[in-house]
Design an enzyme around this catalytic site. Structure first.
Site, mmCIF file in Angstrom:
data_model
loop_
_atom_site.group_PDB
_atom_site.id
_atom_site.type_symbol
_atom_site.label_atom_id
_atom_site.label_comp_id
_atom_site.label_asym_id
_atom_site.label_seq_id
_atom_site.Cartn_x
_atom_site.Cartn_y
_atom_site.Cartn_z
ATOM 1 N N ASP A 148 5.038 -1.705 -5.561
ATOM 2 C CA ASP A 148 5.073 -2.169 -6.960
ATOM 3 C C ASP A 148 6.344 -1.615 -7.619
ATOM 4 O O ASP A 148 7.082 -0.852 -7.015
ATOM 5 C CB ASP A 148 3.810 -1.713 -7.708
ATOM 6 C CG ASP A 148 3.744 -0.187 -7.849
ATOM 7 O OD1 ASP A 148 4.090 0.505 -6.880
ATOM 8 O OD2 ASP A 148 3.358 0.311 -8.923
ATOM 9 N N HIS A 475 3.439 -4.024 2.342
ATOM 10 C CA HIS A 475 3.128 -4.518 0.993
ATOM 11 C C HIS A 475 4.233 -3.979 0.088
ATOM 12 O O HIS A 475 4.150 -2.875 -0.440
ATOM 13 C CB HIS A 475 1.758 -4.003 0.557
ATOM 14 C CG HIS A 475 1.344 -4.505 -0.799
ATOM 15 N ND1 HIS A 475 0.713 -5.702 -0.994
ATOM 16 C CD2 HIS A 475 1.497 -3.974 -2.034
ATOM 17 C CE1 HIS A 475 0.476 -5.885 -2.277
ATOM 18 N NE2 HIS A 475 0.956 -4.848 -2.940
ATOM 19 N N ASP A 520 -1.292 -4.947 9.917
ATOM 20 C CA ASP A 520 0.097 -5.086 9.465
ATOM 21 C C ASP A 520 0.252 -6.408 8.715
ATOM 22 O O ASP A 520 0.808 -7.363 9.230
ATOM 23 C CB ASP A 520 1.038 -5.015 10.675
ATOM 24 C CG ASP A 520 2.499 -5.164 10.268
ATOM 25 O OD1 ASP A 520 2.800 -5.020 9.066
ATOM 26 O OD2 ASP A 520 3.333 -5.436 11.158
ATOM 27 N N GLU A 529 1.002 -0.420 2.397
ATOM 28 C CA GLU A 529 2.028 -0.309 1.377
ATOM 29 C C GLU A 529 3.000 0.795 1.811
ATOM 30 O O GLU A 529 2.803 1.439 2.859
ATOM 31 C CB GLU A 529 1.400 0.003 0.011
ATOM 32 C CG GLU A 529 2.390 -0.192 -1.128
ATOM 33 C CD GLU A 529 1.755 -0.245 -2.517
ATOM 34 O OE1 GLU A 529 0.515 -0.305 -2.632
ATOM 35 O OE2 GLU A 529 2.530 -0.247 -3.493
HETATM 36 O O1 G3I Z 1 -10.462 11.948 -2.905
HETATM 37 C C1 G3I Z 1 -11.330 11.089 -2.212
HETATM 38 C C2 G3I Z 1 -12.071 11.842 -1.178
HETATM 39 O O2 G3I Z 1 -12.874 12.825 -1.753
HETATM 40 C C3 G3I Z 1 -12.901 10.867 -0.402
HETATM 41 O O3 G3I Z 1 -13.523 11.533 0.651
HETATM 42 C C4 G3I Z 1 -12.021 9.758 0.144
HETATM 43 C C5 G3I Z 1 -12.821 8.685 0.843
HETATM 44 O O4 G3I Z 1 -12.715 7.448 0.196
HETATM 45 O O5 G3I Z 1 -11.342 9.138 -0.890
HETATM 46 C C6 G3I Z 1 -10.521 9.994 -1.597
HETATM 47 O O6 G3I Z 1 -9.936 9.313 -2.646
HETATM 48 C C7 G3I Z 1 -8.935 8.379 -2.361
HETATM 49 C C8 G3I Z 1 -7.680 8.873 -3.035
HETATM 50 O O7 G3I Z 1 -6.716 7.913 -2.933
HETATM 51 C C9 G3I Z 1 -7.219 10.194 -2.431
HETATM 52 O O8 G3I Z 1 -5.871 10.273 -2.227
HETATM 53 C C10 G3I Z 1 -9.371 7.063 -2.905
HETATM 54 O O9 G3I Z 1 -10.447 6.576 -2.145
HETATM 55 C C11 G3I Z 1 -8.239 6.088 -2.902
HETATM 56 O O10 G3I Z 1 -8.616 4.923 -3.585
HETATM 57 C C12 G3I Z 1 -7.031 6.689 -3.542
HETATM 58 O O11 G3I Z 1 -5.947 5.859 -3.269
HETATM 59 C C13 G3I Z 1 -4.792 5.991 -4.049
HETATM 60 C C14 G3I Z 1 -4.436 4.604 -4.573
HETATM 61 O O12 G3I Z 1 -3.211 4.653 -5.261
HETATM 62 C C15 G3I Z 1 -5.489 4.032 -5.490
HETATM 63 O O13 G3I Z 1 -5.639 4.811 -6.590
HETATM 64 C C16 G3I Z 1 -3.676 6.505 -3.163
HETATM 65 O O14 G3I Z 1 -3.918 7.854 -2.791
HETATM 66 C C17 G3I Z 1 -2.350 6.405 -3.879
HETATM 67 O O15 G3I Z 1 -1.336 6.721 -2.983
HETATM 68 C C18 G3I Z 1 -2.149 4.995 -4.407
HETATM 69 O O16 G3I Z 1 -0.983 4.957 -5.127
HETATM 70 C C19 G3I Z 1 -0.466 3.675 -5.421
HETATM 71 C C20 G3I Z 1 -0.170 3.669 -6.894
HETATM 72 O O17 G3I Z 1 -1.390 3.741 -7.593
HETATM 73 C C21 G3I Z 1 0.651 2.461 -7.320
HETATM 74 N N1 G3I Z 1 1.825 2.335 -6.502
HETATM 75 C C22 G3I Z 1 1.548 2.240 -5.102
HETATM 76 C C23 G3I Z 1 0.805 3.450 -4.598
HETATM 77 C C24 G3I Z 1 0.532 3.382 -3.119
HETATM 78 O O18 G3I Z 1 -0.465 2.491 -2.756
HETATM 79 O O1 9MR Z 2 0.859 -4.418 -5.516
HETATM 80 C C1 9MR Z 2 0.005 -3.432 -6.061
HETATM 81 C C2 9MR Z 2 0.127 -2.160 -5.259
HETATM 82 O O2 9MR Z 2 1.405 -1.647 -5.406
HETATM 83 C C3 9MR Z 2 -0.912 -1.148 -5.684
HETATM 84 O O3 9MR Z 2 -0.962 -0.080 -4.787
HETATM 85 C C4 9MR Z 2 -2.288 -1.786 -5.749
HETATM 86 C C5 9MR Z 2 -3.315 -0.827 -6.313
HETATM 87 O O4 9MR Z 2 -2.941 -0.427 -7.594
HETATM 88 O O5 9MR Z 2 -2.271 -2.931 -6.545
HETATM 89 C C6 9MR Z 2 -1.408 -3.923 -6.072
HETATM 90 O O6 9MR Z 2 -1.438 -5.022 -6.919
HETATM 91 C C7 9MR Z 2 -2.582 -5.828 -6.786
HETATM 92 C C8 9MR Z 2 -3.384 -5.740 -8.059
HETATM 93 O O7 9MR Z 2 -3.872 -4.428 -8.238
HETATM 94 C C9 9MR Z 2 -4.528 -6.729 -8.025
HETATM 95 N N1 9MR Z 2 -4.031 -8.062 -7.764
HETATM 96 C C10 9MR Z 2 -3.302 -8.166 -6.509
HETATM 97 C C11 9MR Z 2 -2.123 -7.235 -6.510
HETATM 98 C C12 9MR Z 2 -1.372 -7.276 -5.175
HETATM 99 O O8 9MR Z 2 -1.173 -8.502 -4.695
#
Ligand code: G3I
Ligand code: 9MR
Ligand code: ZN
Length: 547
Positions: A148, A475, A520, A529
């Site tokens: 993103d 992604h 992939d 991503e």
């Molecule tokens: O902490 C819990 C843990 O207790 C549990 O056992 C485990 C099992 O599901 O989940 C853990 O939490 C996860 C958390 O990351 C820990 O790092 C969540 O499920 C998971 O949804 C969460 O994902 C994060 C994601 O955003 C959604 O919030 C990722 O770490 C994080 O790297 C990712 O970051 C995104 C940004 O929001 C937007 N830009 C892209 C980026 C990468 O995808």
């Molecule tokens: O592209 C977005 C990605 O960078 C983020 O990790 C993810 C979770 O925040 O969200 C992706 O965007 C999605 C959005 O949340 C929901 N509609 C579809 C988007 C990706 O195609």
């Protein structure tokens, strides 16, 4: 089909070398690029493990140390071509550093350096301060976070920290050349890695308010559709200040000042005074200021459960850099608070010892790295060393539970599992180089890098452009729409995630073992991503490996 799973890039001459076979076999052979057999050995049966769900065997060829390119054969199966030599990671190292350049936001990319991946200036408008009636602010620059186009302060600070701690521990990072524009400094030009990191530091400086606090993020209100960055014209918002962002910036600016002072004295001084400004705000605002997305906004939240680990990091980093006792006392106070939090937490967002956690949310381990750098003869240093060694031993023990020698457990396969791995490899690396050197730590690092580069049940290298079967469909918005066949090289995929948290991920066969919860596919943001802070720990680990 029977598969030989191995590191598709290669092996350093004197490191451990192994392949994992997902079938039963008695022996194996290695042939050079002329087809001559150069090594043969017996296969060791391991059995079935929890993380791959497969009955695997191991072919060990550590004794083969001759430089060259090879293939491994066993039964009817053969591996991809791999290399042995001391320069096998040169390209990978350049690629993973150059990635940050390709992620630059603003008017920074030029055709000369970005080639076909050039894009026009992006996100150049001033950002509206969400919920406040004040003038819009210029926060142009920095790196896009990931697939993103958001730019997030805590994520940025942690990525910079991985790289800069890497520079502090392992000077060889300063010699990596990856063809980016030169930046002048007091006595010539900055080393490439510092020139690249300065781009993000300059952006993070803009994220700091007059009063020292730091906006949590700047993004459009919702994620942009799949567009080139310059076509993402949505209004930019600065979302509220958080104490985590403010603490992380205090920590990373102090760390940065300790490095840039040798190159650009004036710049380093501004970093240190900005770090102190952030820190003073934290002292005046002892209550945590956590972050939640505004109603209806869906860009990255980067929420954290507490700000204690961040305050610990800030205090430890400022102490390491200034030597002022007040920061030391604060670090001890925050340490006690974090211990209490850790003890009482009913659910934890981390595995293992909290004082070894290296971000993006749990950052106490980064503070510990400052303690290790300071390396004073005191109880705190002894304790941190014990905690790192204890964690390293836990990771080595994990590696014995699967045929891949991988230091991960089933519960580590969450969103961004490759970062879970890389954080572990950072711990093993630092423990080996700064605390107690052990062969088993080195071997665990090697096994982890092997996994990342192809020795895994997906038979994939999780770094683009590195390995014959490297993943190709991140992604990542520009890659998805730029009409260029391959993504730029050096991107680290998030990797397998048992949560399968996006629609496309649901196509992964039900009941797949953790290591196989991967696809992939460009749609799979929860599996495939990329982000700056999944690349940055690899930079640290490679620097340690090649030191
Ligand atoms: O902490 C819990 C843990 O207790 C549990 O056992 C485990 C099992 O599901 O989940 C853990 O939490 C996860 C958390 O990351 C820990 O790092 C969540 O499920 C998971 O949804 C969460 O994902 C994060 C994601 O955003 C959604 O919030 C990722 O770490 C994080 O790297 C990712 O970051 C995104 C940004 O929001 C937007 N830009 C892209 C980026 C990468 O995808
Ligand atoms: O592209 C977005 C990605 O960078 C983020 O990790 C993810 C979770 O925040 O969200 C992706 O965007 C999605 C959005 O949340 C929901 N509609 C579809 C988007 C990706 O195609
Ligand atoms: Zn941009």
């Amino acid at each position: 089909m029977a598969k030989v799973l191995l590191n598709q890039v290669g092996f350093i001459k004197n490191s451990a070398k192994k392949a994992v076979l997902d079938f039963k076999a008695a022996d194996f052979q290695i042939k050079n690029d002329k087809g001559e057999s150069v090594f043969s050995g017996k296969v060791q049966h391991f059995g079935t493990d929890e993380i791959s769900g497969e009955d695997v065997s191991v072919a060990d060829f550590s004794e083969l140390t001759k430089e060259g390119t090879y293939k491994l054969f066993s039964g009817d199966a053969e591996s991809v071509t791999f290399a042995i030599g001391d320069n096998v990671y040169d390209k990978l190292m350049k690629d993973i550093c150059k990635c940050f350049y390709f992620l630059r936001c603003g008017d920074a990319l030029t055709k000369e350096y970005a080639g076909e991946y050039y894009h026009k200036p992006c996100h150049m408008t001033k950002a509206t301060v969400y919920g406040e009636d004040v003038d819009p602010v210029d926060v142009t620059g920095g790196w896009h976070d990931a697939g993103d186009y958001g730019r997030y302060s805590t994520a940025g600070a942690v990525a910079v920290a991985h790289i800069l701690y890497g520079v502090r521990f392992y000077k060889n990072l300063l010699d990596v050349k990856f063809n980016i524009p030169e930046v002048k400094c007091d006595n010539g030009t900055l080393p490439d890695i510092l020139a690249e990191v300065k781009v993000e530091l300059d952006f993070l400086k803009k994220m700091q308010r007059e009063n020292g606090s730091v906006w949590h993020k700047v993004t459009t209100f919702c994620h942009a559709p799949f567009l080139m960055p310059e076509d993402d014209k949505g209004e930019l918002f600065l979302f509220p200040v958080s104490s985590m962002a403010t603490a992380d910036i205090a920590a990373v600016f102090a760390l940065a000042s300790s490095i840039y002072k040798d190159y650009d004295k004036a710049y380093a001084e501004t970093l240190l005074s900005d770090a102190k400004r952030a820190y003073n705000w934290l002292k005046e605002n002892p209550e945590e200021k956590l972050f939640k997305n505004a109603e209806g906004s869906n860009t990255g939240e980067y929420g954290e459960a507490e700000d204690i680990s961040n305050r610990f990091w800030a205090a430890a980093s400022l102490y390491e850099v200034t030597g002022e006792k007040d920061y030391y006392e604060d670090a001890l106070t925050q340490k006690e608070r974090l211990e209490a939090f850790d003890k009482n937490a009913t659910s934890k967002g981390y595995q293992g010892d909290v004082f070894t956690c290296l971000g993006w949310a749990e950052v106490a381990g980064l503070g510990s790295l400052s303690v290790l750098l300071k390396n004073e003869d005191n109880a705190l240093t002894d304790e941190i060393k014990k905690r790192f060694a204890g964690e390293a031993d836990r990771l080595v023990a994990n590696g014995k539970k699967n045929g891949f020698g991988l230091c991960m457990e089933a519960k580590d396969f969450i969103w961004g599992s490759n970062m879970e791995l890389l954080k572990y490899l950072m711990i093993l690396t630092v423990t080996d180089t700064e605390i107690t050197s052990k062969e088993e730590y080195k071997n665990a690092v090697t096994a982890g890098i092997d996994y990342l580069l192809g020795c895994n049940s997906m038979d994939v290298s999780y770094v683009t452009g590195n390995g014959e079967k490297a993943f190709r469909n991140p992604h990542l918005r520009p890659t998805a729409v730029d009409d260029i066949e391959e993504p730029w090289p050096g991107l680290v995929s998030g990797g397998p995630n048992v949560g399968l948290q996006d629609e496309r991920a649901k196509e992964v066969p039900a009941g797949s073992a953790p290591m196989k919860c991967y696809y992939d596919h460009v749609d799979c943001y929860s599996l495939n991503e990329i982000t700056i802070y999944w690349n940055s720990p690899l930079v640290f680990v490679m620097a340690g490996l090649l030191k």
